[in-house]
Structures are given as structure tokens and as C-alpha cells.
Design a protein around this motif. Structure first.
Motif, mmCIF file in Angstrom:
data_model
loop_
_atom_site.group_PDB
_atom_site.id
_atom_site.type_symbol
_atom_site.label_atom_id
_atom_site.label_comp_id
_atom_site.label_asym_id
_atom_site.label_seq_id
_atom_site.Cartn_x
_atom_site.Cartn_y
_atom_site.Cartn_z
ATOM 1 N N ARG A 136 0.824 -1.209 0.000
ATOM 2 C CA ARG A 136 0.000 0.000 0.000
ATOM 3 C C ARG A 136 0.860 1.262 0.000
ATOM 4 N NH1 ARG A 136 -5.257 -0.875 1.121
ATOM 5 N NH2 ARG A 136 -5.396 1.154 0.115
ATOM 6 N N ARG A 137 2.105 1.172 0.530
ATOM 7 C CA ARG A 137 3.007 2.327 0.584
ATOM 8 C C ARG A 137 4.332 1.934 -0.063
ATOM 9 N NH1 ARG A 137 2.552 6.251 4.430
ATOM 10 N NH2 ARG A 137 4.674 5.943 5.173
ATOM 11 N N VAL A 138 4.711 2.660 -1.121
ATOM 12 C CA VAL A 138 5.932 2.344 -1.876
ATOM 13 C C VAL A 138 6.898 3.515 -1.743
ATOM 14 C CG1 VAL A 138 6.906 1.828 -4.135
ATOM 15 C CG2 VAL A 138 4.657 0.918 -3.504
ATOM 16 N N GLY A 139 8.087 3.244 -1.191
ATOM 17 C CA GLY A 139 9.121 4.261 -1.125
ATOM 18 C C GLY A 139 9.961 4.241 -2.392
ATOM 19 N N VAL A 140 10.250 5.422 -2.941
ATOM 20 C CA VAL A 140 11.027 5.532 -4.178
ATOM 21 C C VAL A 140 12.231 6.432 -3.917
ATOM 22 C CG1 VAL A 140 11.029 6.210 -6.599
ATOM 23 C CG2 VAL A 140 8.958 5.240 -5.579
ATOM 24 N N ILE A 141 13.429 5.937 -4.227
ATOM 25 C CA ILE A 141 14.663 6.713 -4.078
ATOM 26 C C ILE A 141 15.237 6.931 -5.465
ATOM 27 C CG2 ILE A 141 16.950 6.790 -3.048
ATOM 28 C CD1 ILE A 141 15.973 4.768 -0.967
ATOM 29 N N ILE A 182 22.329 6.479 0.507
ATOM 30 C CA ILE A 182 22.388 5.811 1.814
ATOM 31 C C ILE A 182 21.511 6.547 2.825
ATOM 32 C CG2 ILE A 182 23.915 5.281 3.755
ATOM 33 C CD1 ILE A 182 26.125 4.744 1.719
ATOM 34 N N LYS A 183 21.513 7.872 2.796
ATOM 35 C CA LYS A 183 20.665 8.655 3.692
ATOM 36 C C LYS A 183 19.188 8.346 3.450
ATOM 37 C CE LYS A 183 19.805 13.431 5.184
ATOM 38 N NZ LYS A 183 20.151 14.853 4.960
ATOM 39 N N ALA A 184 18.821 8.159 2.188
ATOM 40 C CA ALA A 184 17.431 7.830 1.860
ATOM 41 C C ALA A 184 17.046 6.460 2.415
ATOM 42 C CB ALA A 184 17.240 7.858 0.337
ATOM 43 N N LEU A 185 17.954 5.492 2.301
ATOM 44 C CA LEU A 185 17.678 4.155 2.854
ATOM 45 C C LEU A 185 17.534 4.219 4.366
ATOM 46 C CD1 LEU A 185 20.202 2.123 0.669
ATOM 47 C CD2 LEU A 185 17.711 1.950 0.563
ATOM 48 N N ASN A 186 18.374 5.024 5.036
ATOM 49 C CA ASN A 186 18.258 5.191 6.488
ATOM 50 C C ASN A 186 16.899 5.782 6.860
ATOM 51 O OD1 ASN A 186 20.844 4.208 6.847
ATOM 52 N ND2 ASN A 186 21.791 6.232 6.857
ATOM 53 N N TYR A 187 16.428 6.729 6.069
ATOM 54 C CA TYR A 187 15.132 7.351 6.348
ATOM 55 C C TYR A 187 14.005 6.314 6.300
ATOM 56 C CZ TYR A 187 10.843 9.978 5.589
ATOM 57 O OH TYR A 187 9.552 10.447 5.683
ATOM 58 N N PHE A 188 14.008 5.479 5.274
ATOM 59 C CA PHE A 188 12.929 4.496 5.146
ATOM 60 C C PHE A 188 13.053 3.375 6.182
ATOM 61 C CE2 PHE A 188 12.452 6.120 0.681
ATOM 62 C CZ PHE A 188 11.168 6.602 0.870
ATOM 63 N N ASP A 189 14.264 3.136 6.680
ATOM 64 C CA ASP A 189 14.405 2.163 7.755
ATOM 65 C C ASP A 189 13.755 2.684 9.041
ATOM 66 O OD1 ASP A 189 15.213 -0.426 7.908
ATOM 67 O OD2 ASP A 189 17.309 -0.022 8.337
ATOM 68 N N GLU A 190 13.786 3.997 9.231
ATOM 69 C CA GLU A 190 13.172 4.610 10.412
ATOM 70 C C GLU A 190 11.712 4.981 10.170
ATOM 71 O OE1 GLU A 190 15.662 7.924 11.184
ATOM 72 O OE2 GLU A 190 17.429 6.713 11.736
ATOM 73 N N ASN A 191 11.319 5.139 8.926
ATOM 74 C CA ASN A 191 9.928 5.468 8.565
ATOM 75 C C ASN A 191 9.454 4.429 7.549
ATOM 76 O OD1 ASN A 191 9.620 8.457 9.741
ATOM 77 N ND2 ASN A 191 11.659 8.238 8.822
ATOM 78 N N VAL A 193 8.026 1.709 4.946
ATOM 79 C CA VAL A 193 7.030 1.520 3.887
ATOM 80 C C VAL A 193 6.968 0.020 3.612
ATOM 81 C CG1 VAL A 193 7.287 3.803 2.851
ATOM 82 C CG2 VAL A 193 8.830 1.961 2.172
ATOM 83 N N ASP A 194 6.120 -0.383 2.693
ATOM 84 C CA ASP A 194 5.994 -1.809 2.402
ATOM 85 C C ASP A 194 7.145 -2.323 1.534
ATOM 86 O OD1 ASP A 194 3.556 -2.051 3.797
ATOM 87 O OD2 ASP A 194 2.486 -1.204 2.094
ATOM 88 N N VAL A 195 7.629 -1.492 0.619
ATOM 89 C CA VAL A 195 8.701 -1.894 -0.282
ATOM 90 C C VAL A 195 9.383 -0.630 -0.794
ATOM 91 C CG1 VAL A 195 7.233 -1.924 -2.338
ATOM 92 C CG2 VAL A 195 9.292 -3.358 -2.270
ATOM 93 N N ILE A 196 10.678 -0.747 -1.170
ATOM 94 C CA ILE A 196 11.458 0.398 -1.652
ATOM 95 C C ILE A 196 11.939 0.111 -3.071
ATOM 96 C CG2 ILE A 196 13.547 1.772 -1.327
ATOM 97 C CD1 ILE A 196 13.372 1.063 1.667
ATOM 98 N N ILE A 197 11.804 1.109 -3.948
ATOM 99 C CA ILE A 197 12.402 1.060 -5.289
ATOM 100 C C ILE A 197 13.550 2.064 -5.317
ATOM 101 C CG2 ILE A 197 12.054 1.441 -7.752
ATOM 102 C CD1 ILE A 197 9.114 0.774 -7.353
ATOM 103 N N ILE A 198 14.765 1.599 -5.620
ATOM 104 C CA ILE A 198 15.922 2.485 -5.746
ATOM 105 C C ILE A 198 16.471 2.339 -7.155
ATOM 106 C CG2 ILE A 198 17.469 0.725 -4.780
ATOM 107 C CD1 ILE A 198 19.159 3.022 -3.640
#
Length: 442
Positions: A136-141, A182-191, A193-198
Motif C-alpha cells: 500500500r506504501r511504496v518508497g522511491v529513491i 544511503i541517507k534515503a535508505l536510512n530514512y525508510f528504515d526509520e519510517n 514503507v511496504d517496499v522500496i524502489i531504488i
């Protein structure tokens, strides 16, 4: 001095050039044009710059050692020797090696890092996390201005516009890229989402090289959230492709992988509904077969008891003739009581038959009741989904402090902190009172 043959002249020039130690082992920088791979395995091309050009040849045995496939337009450094082709009197550069200009060392670094991480087990399939079936929530870097984010948004919006896209903007090439990724990955580890696309769109090896960084690779491997690497085009491979939980050939393909279309969602609901019906039918049929088996067993016992009763009554009749009246009456009394028990079993057979008929009727009523309940639940689900989508599209919706969307007053507690999202910002509020309406459909 007498005149010499052309052949002798060319032979002399070739010999003279061969005596020059610089021309016998030289590196020349230029751009490839007129590239031709001959059927005999040799490569023929022109090496040029903005001022001049020279014909170049690489023989098939040297070509077998190439680490990449040259093509027109490549900026390269050719190492080899200069000589004359005597028959044509043509000056040629005979290549021993061809390396892309400026990235030959980068490719060697890429191969060394790939071998190192492979040997450490960072590419093991058993360590890869499963991509959620319906995120439902997709993080995109990625870059906020590149083609990658536009492709991802277009695909997700077309397939399922209820998916939330959280973009963390980052440089995808240059000196700042690795630190920002790397900063973006750290952010999503603390906030979470269901999955990350980098990832990013296509480019040269040098432009994609930020995704071949060892620190970035290790950070992706240690992420708690599944990560999809979507870098470049289908033919491009970088280190993040191997350490991530899934490699997508393009950013658009990554968006396809994490989005279930509305049609697919409806099909899944239909499959679940049919599976539920099959399980209910199987359960009812199993119980029915069990009752039928018990009924047949009881019926056989009753029949056997009746037959035995007939035999005993026949024997009793003979004894009545032979025994005294008093004794006969006592025996008759016992036999009558036994016969009464047998008749009671016959009545039980009728009771079981009636129970079977009632069970069939209850099964029909149960089927009808289940169908109505499922229709109402499906209606409620569609209605809730419509309300949710309408709320989000209107620009105003509520979330708890964990980021979950609030769809009902039943999801909120008194004194709970909630976030109210408007089209131009958000506000945080504390719940003082909750009033519930009775549902029309339950």
C-alpha cells in the motif's frame, strides 16, 4: 641512385617505422567510427579525433581478450603498434587492447567488488526478503526530475491509484550520489514503507557507477524492508542489482512488480470467494456422508435385531406350549420387553430419517445465509474502499501517528494523537470525544 620498386619503398617504410620504439608500443586516444566485425574474426575501424584519423585493425586472437564490445561512437584508448600494410602502402594502427576511455579502471573495480561480495554471500537467494503481494506504501529513491520517477508514477497511477508513493529525492550520479542514496535508505528504515524502489534511468557505465559502491551495497543488504533495484535499461547490471531483494530491468518494470491492478484485485476476491464456497460445500458434504453412514449402520442393526426378535418369538411360542402357564408368562414378559426395545430402535430410524431431511433444509438455508452475508461484506468492502479513495482524492484524510489511514471512528481511541492531511499541508490533533453511529449493514 637508381629508382626502386613501390614494393621496396613500402617495405623500407615499414622497416623504418618498426625501428621506432614509441610506435612499436603506443597508446592512442580517439573515437571509433566505421566499425566492422569481419567474418574472419578481425575488427576493422577508424580511430579519429577532431583533427585527424587513422585506420585501425585488431586481429581475432586479440579480440577474444576484449572485456566489452566496441561500437561506433565509443571514446577509447587503443594500445598497440603502428605499421604499414605493404600491398596498399597504408599506415595502420594494429590494436592489442581497446578500453573505454576513462572507465576501463571502473569496470575492473566493478568486477573486483562483485567477486568480493559474492564470496561473502551477499548475493545468496536464501537471504533475500519476499516482495509483498499487495503493498500500500511504496518508497522511491531516485532523482525527482528524472524519467525514472515519471515512469514509476505513471505506471502505479494507471494500475492502482490507491497506492501511496513516497519519494525521497537523491542524486543518482556524481560525488554526492552515494551519500544521499544511503541517507534515503536510512530514512525508510526509520519510517517504514511496504517496499522500496531504488534506481534511475539509463546511462553510461560511468554515470551508473554510484550504484556500484560497496557501502551502498552493504546498506541495501542490511535493510529490514524489501528493496527493488531498478537501474538503467534491461542490459545494464550494477552491484545493487545483486544485493537487492529483486532486480527490475527498468524503473517502469519495478512499478509493475509492486502494483496489483484493480482487475487483478477483483479476480483475487473472486478466487477467495469461490475457495470459501468450495470449503463450505466440502464440509457440508462430509458431514452429510458421515450421517448417512451412521444411519446405514443403525438401520442394519435394527434390521438384524428385528430378525433376531422374530426368531426369539418363534422359539418362545414353542416354549409356551411346553412350559407351565406361570413360567410362560414370565418368559413372555421378558420377550415383550425386548421386543419393545427393538420397536424403539425402529422409531429411532424414523427419527434419523427426519433429521436427515431437516439437515438438507438447514444446508439450503445456510447456503442462502452465507451468500447474503458474503454479498453484504463485499458491498461493505467496496463501499469502504470507495470512501477511502474518495477521501484521498478530495485532499483530506486522517492517519494515526504510525502512518496508518483511519477509515472509521472505531479505529480511534480517546486522547489518541492523529494527523489530518489537507491538500496543502497537515495538522496534528488529539481526540477528546468519540460518537459512534450504528451500522446499517453488519
Amino acid at each position: 641512385m637508381s629508382a626502386i620498386k613501390v614494393k621496396e619503398l613500402n617495405k623500407y617504410i615499414k622497416k623504418y617505422i618498426a625501428m621506432d620504439y614509441i610506435l612499436s608500443d603506443i597508446e592512442v586516444e580517439g573515437e571509433i567510427s566505421n566499425f566492422t566485425l569481419h567474418s574472419n574474426g578481425n575488427i576493422y575501424f577508424t580511430l579519429k579525433d577532431e583533427y585527424a584519423k587513422i585506420n585501425s585493425v585488431m586481429y581475432s586472437n586479440d579480440r577474444m581478450n576484449l572485456e566489452y564490445s566496441p561500437k561506433d561512437g565509443d571514446s577509447v584508448i587503443v594500445k598497440g603498434s603502428v605499421s604499414v600494410y605493404e600491398r596498399e602502402g597504408a599506415l595502420n594502427l594494429y590494436a592489442k587492447t581497446i578500453n573505454l576511455n576513462g572507465i576501463g579502471n571502473l569496470y575492473e573495480e566493478y568486477l573486483k567488488l562483485k567477486d568480493k561480495l559474492f564470496n561473502e554471500g551477499l548475493f545468496n537467494e536464501e537471504d533475500k526478503k519476499k516482495i509483498p503481494y499487495f503493498p500500500r506504501r511504496v518508497g522511491v529513491i531516485t532523482s525527482p526530475t528524472g524519467a525514472a520517477i515519471r515512469d514509476i508514477i505513471n505506471v502505479l497511477t494507471r494500475r492502482n491509484n490507491t497506492v501511496d508513493i513516497i519519494l525521497y529525492p537523491a542524486n543518482v550520479q556524481g560525488d554526492l550520489a552515494v551519500a544521499q542514496l544511503i541517507k534515503a535508505l536510512n530514512y525508510f528504515d526509520e519510517n517504514p514503507v511496504d517496499v522500496i524502489i531504488i534506481g534511475r534511468g539509463g546511462g553510461s557505465l560511468e554515470e551508473l557507477f554510484s550504484f556500484n559502491n560497496e557501502e551502498l551495497a552493504r546498506r541495501i543488504y542490511n535493510m529490514k524492508i524489501p528493496v527493488i533495484s531498478a537501474v538503467g535499461h534491461e542490459v545494464d547490471y550494477v552491484i545493487t542489482d545483486f544485493v537487492s531483494d529483486l532486480r527490475a530491468p527498468t524503473p517502469s518494470a519495478a512499478a509493475e512488480l509492486v502494483s496489483m491492478s484493480k482487475e487483478d484485485l477483483n479476480n483475487s476476491l473472486e478466487l477467495l470467494l469461490n475457495r470459501m464456497y468450495r470449503k463450505l460445500d466440502y464440509k457440508i458434504e462430509t458431514e452429510k456422508l458421515t450421517l448417512k453412514k451412521n444411519y446405514e449402520t443403525i438401520n442394519k442393526n435394527v434390521f438384524r435385531n428385528v430378525e433376531m426378535g422374530k426368531l426369539k418369538l418363534s422359539a418362545l411360542r414353542e416354549k409356551l406350549i411346553l412350559n407351565s402357564p406361570k413360567q410362560n408368562l414370565n418368559v413372555l414378559k421378558l420377550k415383550l420387553e425386548n421386543s419393545k426395545r427393538i420397536l424403539d430402535n425402529i422409531k429411532l430410524e424414523k427419527i434419523i430419517k427426519n433429521s436427515m431431511e431437516k439437515l438438507d433444509k438447514q444446508k439450503s438455508d445456510l447456503d442462502f445465509l452465507i451468500l447474503n452475508i458474503l454479498k453484504r461484506k463485499k458491498y461493505n468492502l467496496i463501499e469502504e474502499k470507495t470512501k477511502l479513495v474518495t477521501s484521498i482524492k478530495s485532499g483530506v484524510y486522517l492517519k494515526n501517528i504510525d502512518g496508518g489511514i483511519l477509515k472509521s471512528a472505531r479505529d480511534i481511541d480517546v486522547d489518541e494523537i492523529i494527523d489530518i492531511y489537507f491538500i496543502d499541508g497537515k495538522a496534528r490533533a488529539r481526540v477528546e470525544n468519540i460518537s459512534l453511529r450504528s451500522d446499517e449493514l453488519e
